[in-house]
Design an enzyme around this catalytic site. Sequence first.
Site, PDB file in Angstrom:
ATOM      1  N   LYS A 173       0.844  -1.197   0.000  1.00 45.51           N
ATOM      2  CA  LYS A 173       0.000   0.000   0.000  1.00 45.51           C
ATOM      3  C   LYS A 173       0.876   1.242   0.000  1.00 45.51           C
ATOM      4  O   LYS A 173       1.620   1.486   0.949  1.00 45.51           O
ATOM      5  CB  LYS A 173      -0.915   0.052   1.228  1.00 45.51           C
ATOM      6  CG  LYS A 173      -1.956   1.187   1.129  1.00 45.51           C
ATOM      7  CD  LYS A 173      -2.700   1.428   2.433  1.00 45.51           C
ATOM      8  CE  LYS A 173      -2.048   2.532   3.242  1.00 45.51           C
ATOM      9  NZ  LYS A 173      -2.182   3.880   2.633  1.00 45.51           N
ATOM     10  N   GLU A 248      10.419   1.778  10.124  1.00 49.63           N
ATOM     11  CA  GLU A 248      11.293   2.952   9.959  1.00 49.63           C
ATOM     12  C   GLU A 248      10.422   4.165  10.208  1.00 49.63           C
ATOM     13  O   GLU A 248       9.552   4.502   9.404  1.00 49.63           O
ATOM     14  CB  GLU A 248      11.908   2.959   8.552  1.00 49.63           C
ATOM     15  CG  GLU A 248      13.153   3.814   8.451  1.00 49.63           C
ATOM     16  CD  GLU A 248      12.838   5.280   8.198  1.00 49.63           C
ATOM     17  OE1 GLU A 248      12.887   6.074   9.178  1.00 49.63           O
ATOM     18  OE2 GLU A 248      12.534   5.627   7.062  1.00 49.63           O
ATOM     19  N   CYS A 282      12.870  12.159   6.367  1.00 46.88           N
ATOM     20  CA  CYS A 282      13.084  11.769   7.770  1.00 46.88           C
ATOM     21  C   CYS A 282      14.523  11.952   8.199  1.00 46.88           C
ATOM     22  O   CYS A 282      14.822  11.979   9.401  1.00 46.88           O
ATOM     23  CB  CYS A 282      12.641  10.321   7.984  1.00 46.88           C
ATOM     24  SG  CYS A 282      13.476   9.133   6.909  1.00 46.88           S
ATOM     25  N   GLU A 383       8.810  16.092  15.721  1.00 48.15           N
ATOM     26  CA  GLU A 383       9.112  16.087  14.290  1.00 48.15           C
ATOM     27  C   GLU A 383       8.152  17.017  13.542  1.00 48.15           C
ATOM     28  O   GLU A 383       6.945  16.790  13.538  1.00 48.15           O
ATOM     29  CB  GLU A 383       8.999  14.672  13.731  1.00 48.15           C
ATOM     30  CG  GLU A 383       9.463  14.562  12.290  1.00 48.15           C
ATOM     31  CD  GLU A 383       9.446  13.127  11.781  1.00 48.15           C
ATOM     32  OE1 GLU A 383      10.394  12.747  11.062  1.00 48.15           O
ATOM     33  OE2 GLU A 383       8.493  12.395  12.086  1.00 48.15           O
TER      34      GLU A 383
END
Length: 479
Positions: A173, A248, A282, A383
């Site tokens: 996906k 991750e 990231c 973040e």
Amino acid sequence: MNIKNYINGQNENPINNEWIDNYCPANGEVYGKIPNSSKADVENAYNAAKSAFPVWSQTTFEARSRILIKISELLEANLQRFAEAESKDNGKPISLAKTVDIPRAASNFRFFGNAITQFASESHESVGQEAMNYTLRQPIGVVGCISPWNLPLYLFTWKIAPAIAAGNCVVAKPSEVTPMTAYLLGNICNEAGLPKGVLNIVHGLGTTTGQAIVEHPGIKAISFTGGTETGAHIAKVAVPMFKKLSLELGGKNPNIIFADCDYESMLETTIRSSFSNQGQICLCGSRVFVEASIYDRFKIDFIAKVKQLKVGHPSEESTNIGALVSKTHLEKVLNYIDIAKNENGIVLCGGNKVIIKDFENGYYLEPTVIEVLTNECQINQEEVFGPVVTIMPFNSEDHVLQMANKVKYGLSATLWTNDLKRTMRMSSQIQAGIIWVNTWMMRDLRTPFGGVKASGIGREGGFEALRFFTEAKNVCIKY
């Protein structure tokens, strides 16, 4: 344009006939629809994968390798088409998609197509016992791969390529925000001769389609890249089912600059590590720590270079900063800038939406530099994932090491110094899965990739990925 699911080598509408609008970030307009796939679609994809597995798992390494390399060649032959699709879906400059995203996707298939032919088993002679042990590395079966929106095809293929190279069949996906290149990949796979059912791509929301993949009892492993909260949810579902997991997740990466660095090289690279892909990587160094003796000089020079970056439509060659991926994400990033101001952060440049002529509804934001007083502030702990970095000075190695590690994340870090002893000391003490010294984003696909703490579990890349997508079986023979 209506995107379709790719199941058993065919493009198919969702069974429930439910669709999601697909937006172009550059102008804020809907330009197509994608399936909001249900459990039934995932079940169809799983059944196709399950049926294909017995033959694919016994296909020779050489035959698998040829198909993966052919996919790589076809991606390269269609570079412009895929780059334009990636840019339209994601908002990134076409120039970036042409030089980074699509070439790296092609490299992923080529690398793992070659790596699988070198993936060797181990054997151990038990001297004095007249026995031999050898280890088989066998494919798991049907695996699930779920990828994010920031590097859509790049990270989608980073999971799919090792999974199918190792002999698994895949239910995958892509992000519902950036589905187009994954959809186009299905046609490439057919042209390359990938057998039906080896790769199946289902589109939809994480809460429905993604959830159906994660909780499916027949899908034995999940490889996920995305947010830490989503990763925690996946773990809660998958661990009690004894699935293999590779997660991750997020990062809040320190960029540590000492006075003895190669200053000009550092400055140029820090612009890239701060704002590449609109800061939506990231691995971006979003916390910039500068040794006090060069801090004022750095602040002046860095801001001057940031102000030279051009925010513009992704199709323009001169554009450095394209559109953020969605309206919701733009609002999130702007909210973090407001939070920083309320915590006494000083916006040194940027911080405002940008209106592009003829694309007034696009999701554009100035590259933003914020001077903060403490590493404890919210914008240094969470973040943001946008074109926003903070800067602050440090006085000693111990001081900056403590700040670098005092976050819940541990994905990557960048260290700028020409002191070898300092490099060795700090590289061993920084809590991160990847340390770059005097460079950033220099990747060798043979090396392990992943983070510690809330940045995830497991490693991708090289033989680490092939080990994840296989099960080790020891055979002991007494002779």
